[in-house]
Scaffold this motif. Structure first.
Motif, PDB file in Angstrom:
ATOM      1  N   THR A   4       0.858  -1.191   0.000  1.00 48.58           N
ATOM      2  CA  THR A   4       0.000   0.000   0.000  1.00 48.58           C
ATOM      3  C   THR A   4       0.891   1.236   0.000  1.00 48.58           C
ATOM      4  OG1 THR A   4      -0.072   0.024   2.416  1.00 48.58           O
ATOM      5  CG2 THR A   4      -1.926  -1.043   1.301  1.00 48.58           C
ATOM      6  N   THR A   6       1.297   5.023   1.701  1.00 50.42           N
ATOM      7  CA  THR A   6       0.782   5.792   2.838  1.00 50.42           C
ATOM      8  C   THR A   6       0.764   7.275   2.485  1.00 50.42           C
ATOM      9  OG1 THR A   6       1.782   4.158   4.280  1.00 50.42           O
ATOM     10  CG2 THR A   6       1.074   6.219   5.319  1.00 50.42           C
ATOM     11  N   ILE A   8       0.026  11.052   3.954  1.00 51.01           N
ATOM     12  CA  ILE A   8      -0.225  11.800   5.196  1.00 51.01           C
ATOM     13  C   ILE A   8      -0.768  13.170   4.837  1.00 51.01           C
ATOM     14  CG2 ILE A   8       0.801  12.711   7.321  1.00 51.01           C
ATOM     15  CD1 ILE A   8       2.913  10.435   7.006  1.00 51.01           C
ATOM     16  N   SER A  13      -2.994   9.784   8.540  1.00 55.73           N
ATOM     17  CA  SER A  13      -2.438   8.950   7.467  1.00 55.73           C
ATOM     18  C   SER A  13      -3.490   8.012   6.879  1.00 55.73           C
ATOM     19  CB  SER A  13      -1.185   8.220   7.953  1.00 55.73           C
ATOM     20  OG  SER A  13      -1.538   7.095   8.657  1.00 55.73           O
ATOM     21  N   TYR A  14      -3.344   7.794   5.587  1.00 53.48           N
ATOM     22  CA  TYR A  14      -4.302   6.967   4.825  1.00 53.48           C
ATOM     23  C   TYR A  14      -3.525   5.919   4.043  1.00 53.48           C
ATOM     24  CZ  TYR A  14      -7.217  11.100   5.630  1.00 53.48           C
ATOM     25  OH  TYR A  14      -7.886  12.156   6.207  1.00 53.48           O
ATOM     26  N   GLU A  15      -4.050   4.726   3.983  1.00 51.53           N
ATOM     27  CA  GLU A  15      -3.421   3.655   3.191  1.00 51.53           C
ATOM     28  C   GLU A  15      -4.150   3.549   1.865  1.00 51.53           C
ATOM     29  OE1 GLU A  15      -0.663   1.837   4.158  1.00 51.53           O
ATOM     30  OE2 GLU A  15      -0.698   3.316   5.800  1.00 51.53           O
TER      31      GLU A  15
END
Ligand code: ACO
Length: 427
Positions: A4, A6, A8, A13-15
């Motif tokens: 994935t 990442t 930010i 934070s988002y995957e």
């Protein structure tokens, strides 16, 4: 574990899932980005945006690789025919012997265009550009032939009908624009031989179809048959995604191809070479102009959004210039100018640093000129070649149950909200 990326944003934070293609191409899947973060991505010209997942064509711009359905374009150019390559692109595999015969028979059966369509052709002004005519006539086909049916058999008929008729319409528009009698397709000729005959046969001067030119035309069209998500193919997919009929989507593809930064470059290259020959300006001066920041002139037929090395199609096309000219025992001074331009540009740091190499259009016009194709028909020749690709790409979209309407976002930089001022209060 699946890879994935990442992201930010504002401390959170988002995957995001990573998608890896069969040749190792990597992409970050941002399908849920806006929904999760409120952000969109900004990518004018879509240089970093994958608009679809496709199984049709693979390109590696750094290595100069082009494959249709996994088969290198070099092998197809050497061993295949345009009709077989079209079948491959549309159906995902090479045809069996039986399928090849039935395809060729169908292309003959569908080769006539409705007689009433001739009236349209005759009413375009004599100076109308053949690409404008082709785009209009492609759209007009919808009125003469039924909407694509959902059955596989009916869909295949439509693809074959289009492949066959585009060739007849192109030759027909050329004949009519010259005030000549239309030549009808002949069932005893192959696809390429038929086209040349329809273009050049006349009651006063019968045309002898030269097998070497037929072979050259096969290669020319194979090299143009598909190029993944280029400008015109993207147009076909975008327009098609609104569920418009196939003819309208293809008409948009023809219109997009017309531009000099895209398929229209083949006409622009020849005009540039002719201008160099006529004016006597040196190749060094032309290259100098192409590099000048304050001059909008570009070396036509050079540079590519994806290829950062020599375009593999241009390599074959360059060789083809020599083969065709020597077989026809013709000398074309434009070939010398083109080769000299290439030599100077490829040793110049501007072109080296920006990875600008000849693209497919740089040498293709010289081949077409040798065949006797008039300059304003060059981009039409490209369109005939590109049709199998447009069809395959449209089909891939249409068969996808999740085919989404194309609707990009934007970042608004206009005025903030403000009140309307009545006309009487304005100066
Ligand atoms: N001559 C001179 N400079 C060029 C050329 C060229 N042919 N092509 C690109 N450059 C320069 C640009 O000025 C730019 O310089 P900068 O970074 O200093 O501003 C840099 O190279 C990158 O060019 P872009 O235009 O940003 O590249 P992009 O990927 O957007 O464009 C394109 C690709 C449109 C093909 C471009 O190279 C071009 O205009 N070439 C000439 C037209 C042509 O041959 N088109 C046919 C392409 S093949 C096809 O569609 C079938």
């Amino acid at each position: 574990m699946e890879e994935t990326a990442t992201l930010i944003l504002e401390g959170k934070s988002y995957e995001l899932p990573v998608v890896v293609g069969t040749e190792g191409e990597k992409g970050i899947d941002i399908t849920t980005l806006r929904q999760k973060t409120g952000y969109i991505t900004l990518d004018p010209g879509y240089g970093n945006t994958g608009s679809c997942i496709s199984e049709i064509t693979f390109m590696d711009g750094e290595k100069g690789i082009l494959r249709y359905r996994g088969i290198p374009v070099e092998q197809l150019a050497e061993k295949s025919t345009f009709v077989e390559t079209a079948f491959l692109l549309i159906n995902g595999r090479l045809p069996s012997q039986k399928e090849f015969i039935s395809t060729s028979v169908a292309l003959n059966d569908y080769s006539l265009v409705h007689e009433d369509m001739q009236i349209f052709f005759q009413n375009f002004p004599r100076r109308a550009h053949p690409m404008g005519i082709l785009s209009s006539m492609m759209n007009a086909l919808r009125s003469f032939y039924p909407e694509l049916d959902n059955t596989l058999e009916e869909a295949n008929k439509t693809y074959l009908r289009l492949l066959s008729k585009i060739r007849t319409m192109a030759a027909m528009s050329y004949k009519i624009s010259n005030g000549q009698k239309v030549v009808y397709p002949r069932p005893d000729f192959s696809y390429c031989a038929n086209f040349l005959n329809m273009m050049f046969d006349s009651p006063v001067k019968p045309y002898n179809v030269d097998p070497d030119l037929v072979q050259a035309l096969n290669v020319f069209w194979i090299l143009h048959a598909d190029h993944e998500q280029n400008c015109s193919t993207a147009a076909v997919r975008v327009v098609g995604s609104g569920r418009v009929n196939i003819y309208a989507a293809l008409s948009a593809g023809v219109a997009a191809l017309w531009g000099p930064l895209h398929g229209g470059a083949n006409q622009a290259v020849i005009e540039m070479l002719m201008e160099i020959e006529k004016s006597g300006v040196t190749v060094d001066e032309v290259v100098k102009r192409a590099k000048a920041k304050d001059d909008s002139f570009r070396l036509m037929g050079f540079g590519h959004r994806v290829y950062k090395t020599y375009d593999p199609r241009a390599k074959i096309m360059k060789k083809m210039c020599d083969t065709v000219l020597s077989k026809l025992k013709t000398y074309d001074p434009l070939l010398d100018i083109a080769k000299r331009l290439e030599e100077v540009a490829l040793t110049d740091s501007y072109f080296i640093d920006k990875n600008l190499y000849p693209n497919v259009d740089f040498y293709s016009g010289i081949v077409l000129r040798a065949m006797g194709i008039p300059i304003n028909m060059f981009t039409v020749m490209f369109a005939i070649g590109r049709l199998p690709g447009w069809l395959a790409q449209w089909k891939e979209g249409a068969e996808d149950p999740d085919w989404k309407i194309s609707r990009p976002r934007q970042i608004y930089m206009g005025e903030n909200v403000r009140d309307y001022i009545p006309l009487s209060e304005r100066k």
